[in-house]
Design a protein around this motif. Structure first.
Motif, PDB file in Angstrom:
ATOM      1  N   VAL A 131       0.875  -1.173   0.000  1.00 53.37           N
ATOM      2  CA  VAL A 131       0.000   0.000   0.000  1.00 53.37           C
ATOM      3  C   VAL A 131       0.909   1.219   0.000  1.00 53.37           C
ATOM      4  CG1 VAL A 131      -1.975   1.134   1.073  1.00 53.37           C
ATOM      5  CG2 VAL A 131      -1.628  -1.323   1.403  1.00 53.37           C
ATOM      6  N   LEU A 159      -3.762   3.153   8.858  1.00 53.96           N
ATOM      7  CA  LEU A 159      -3.862   1.994   7.971  1.00 53.96           C
ATOM      8  C   LEU A 159      -3.471   0.692   8.670  1.00 53.96           C
ATOM      9  CD1 LEU A 159      -4.290   0.803   5.132  1.00 53.96           C
ATOM     10  CD2 LEU A 159      -1.942   1.476   4.589  1.00 53.96           C
ATOM     11  N   LEU A 162      -6.155  -1.656  10.107  1.00 50.60           N
ATOM     12  CA  LEU A 162      -7.041  -2.210   9.081  1.00 50.60           C
ATOM     13  C   LEU A 162      -6.469  -3.497   8.511  1.00 50.60           C
ATOM     14  CD1 LEU A 162      -8.010   1.052   7.124  1.00 50.60           C
ATOM     15  CD2 LEU A 162      -8.995   0.114   9.230  1.00 50.60           C
ATOM     16  N   ILE A 163      -5.160  -3.566   8.447  1.00 55.47           N
ATOM     17  CA  ILE A 163      -4.486  -4.769   7.957  1.00 55.47           C
ATOM     18  C   ILE A 163      -4.427  -5.834   9.047  1.00 55.47           C
ATOM     19  CG2 ILE A 163      -2.284  -5.685   7.095  1.00 55.47           C
ATOM     20  CD1 ILE A 163      -1.794  -2.918   5.830  1.00 55.47           C
ATOM     21  N   ILE A 199      -9.880  -1.688   3.545  1.00 56.08           N
ATOM     22  CA  ILE A 199      -8.999  -0.616   3.070  1.00 56.08           C
ATOM     23  C   ILE A 199      -9.709   0.243   2.024  1.00 56.08           C
ATOM     24  CG2 ILE A 199      -6.870  -0.143   1.791  1.00 56.08           C
ATOM     25  CD1 ILE A 199      -5.682  -2.630   3.196  1.00 56.08           C
ATOM     26  N   TRP A 202     -12.162   2.547   3.565  1.00 57.61           N
ATOM     27  CA  TRP A 202     -11.486   3.658   4.237  1.00 57.61           C
ATOM     28  C   TRP A 202     -10.933   4.688   3.263  1.00 57.61           C
ATOM     29  CZ3 TRP A 202      -5.903   4.360   4.614  1.00 57.61           C
ATOM     30  CH2 TRP A 202      -5.521   5.381   5.497  1.00 57.61           C
ATOM     31  N   ARG A 203     -10.757   4.314   2.025  1.00 60.57           N
ATOM     32  CA  ARG A 203     -10.093   5.178   1.042  1.00 60.57           C
ATOM     33  C   ARG A 203     -10.680   6.594   1.005  1.00 60.57           C
ATOM     34  NH1 ARG A 203      -6.745   4.273  -3.243  1.00 60.57           N
ATOM     35  NH2 ARG A 203      -6.978   2.001  -3.088  1.00 60.57           N
ATOM     36  N   SER A 206      -9.306   8.586   3.819  1.00 60.04           N
ATOM     37  CA  SER A 206      -7.855   8.654   3.956  1.00 60.04           C
ATOM     38  C   SER A 206      -7.360  10.074   3.692  1.00 60.04           C
ATOM     39  CB  SER A 206      -7.184   7.690   2.968  1.00 60.04           C
ATOM     40  OG  SER A 206      -5.772   7.901   2.940  1.00 60.04           O
ATOM     41  N   THR A 212      -3.030   0.377  -3.856  1.00 58.94           N
ATOM     42  CA  THR A 212      -2.927  -0.925  -3.209  1.00 58.94           C
ATOM     43  C   THR A 212      -2.696  -1.984  -4.279  1.00 58.94           C
ATOM     44  OG1 THR A 212      -4.485  -0.240  -1.491  1.00 58.94           O
ATOM     45  CG2 THR A 212      -4.080  -2.603  -1.724  1.00 58.94           C
TER      46      THR A 212
END
Length: 298
Positions: A131, A159, A162-163, A199, A202-203, A206, A212
């Motif tokens: 990412v 971030l 989230l991972i 992800i 969330w973009r 951000s 990604t």
């Protein structure tokens, strides 16, 4: 020629042509004039590598350069701790790191790391994710390096969970990117898909634009005193695929291997086809439909 003194914090680089450069807290190396060390060599990237002072000494990071960075002949895929006398090769340029205060423990430390690498080297199948912030150079120019660094750190802090909440393991923070993996032997494809959905959801919130890229393949896992390192053909393929995503203008992209292993190949649009630097043939890449983030997994 006078060399720097050998106080505990004294470190320098021996450069091509007999020059030396005293190291401070951080040092960028590349062809662009905004680097601390500017080397006008075609094989170097504009921003090729960075050396930074950490709590336990200096480390070298490759900045996703075109021709790679090497320490004592080994490719740098994550920050590498430097020791006195290490040979650094950036493109066609060879430098030597000097820090006399680190000279004595060098042999034992290197022997230990080598033993650990041999004992714990293992090839494993996994999903690999990169990412990467889009336009980090523009961000630096717009707000200055200190403010840009703070924004990037805040972005990474948002971030990371989230991972990790979706079983991902972060391998490194590469300047303006996060590099993570999921082991295929212990992780269901649904966890990787969930991370990708999270992800993408969330973009819009951000603070920074990003790309990604996900790939699936084999990686060599090495444990040493530098931490866990992943290397191999598929790791290189992931990083080169990020350049393809940039060229295609795709915010989220899966390689054909990733799309197939996640059972998404038939559901995803083709983002484009491209050659990969250093490889023969043309490769197919997949994008994500606009509704992907909000879709429920069956």
């Amino acid at each position: 020629m006078a060399f720097p003194d050998s106080s505990p914090l004294s470190a320098w680089l021996e450069l091509p042509g007999g020059r030396t450069f005293q190291l401070g807290a951080a040092c960028g190396i590349g062809r662009h004039v905004d680097n601390d060390i500017v080397l006008d060599q075609p094989a170097l990237s504009r921003h090729h590598a960075k050396i930074a002072l950490e709590a336990d000494g200096y480390t070298l990071s490759d900045l996703r350069s075109r021709n790679g960075s090497y320490v004592n002949g080994l490719a740098v895929t994550r920050p590498v701790k430097l020791r006195d006398g290490d040979e650094i090769r950036l493109g066609d340029a060879t430098l030597r790191f000097r820090c006399p205060s680190m000279a004595e423990p060098r042999a034992a430390a290197v022997d230990l790391a080598a033993t650990q690498r041999i004992d714990q080297l293992r090839e494993r199948r996994c999903w690999l994710m990169l990412v990467d912030i889009a336009g980090s150079a523009t961000l630096n120019q717009a707000v200055g390096s200190a403010a840009a660094h703070r924004q990037i750190q805040d972005w990474m802090a948002a971030l990371q969970p989230l991972i990790e909440a979706n079983q991902g393991r972060i391998n490194g923070y590469l300047g303006d990117a996060i590099y993570a993996h999921w082991l295929a032997e212990s992780t269901p494809p649904a966890a990787v898909i969930a991370a990708l959905r999270t992800i993408e959801a969330w973009r819009p919130a951000s603070p920074l634009a990003f790309r990604t890229v996900i790939h699936f393949g084999s990686a060599l896992f090495t444990h040493s005193d530098f931490g866990q390192e992943l290397t191999g053909h598929d790791v290189n393929f992931l990083f080169r695929s990020e350049k393809v995503a940039k060229k295609l203008g795709v915010n989220a992209m899966l390689t054909e291997a990733a799309a197939g292993s996640l059972g998404l190949r038939e559901a995803l649009p083709v983002a484009g086809k491209s050659m990969i630097e250093g490889l023969t043939g043309t490769f197919t890449f997949y994008g994500l439909p606009a509704e992907f983030a909000g879709a429920r997994q069956g």
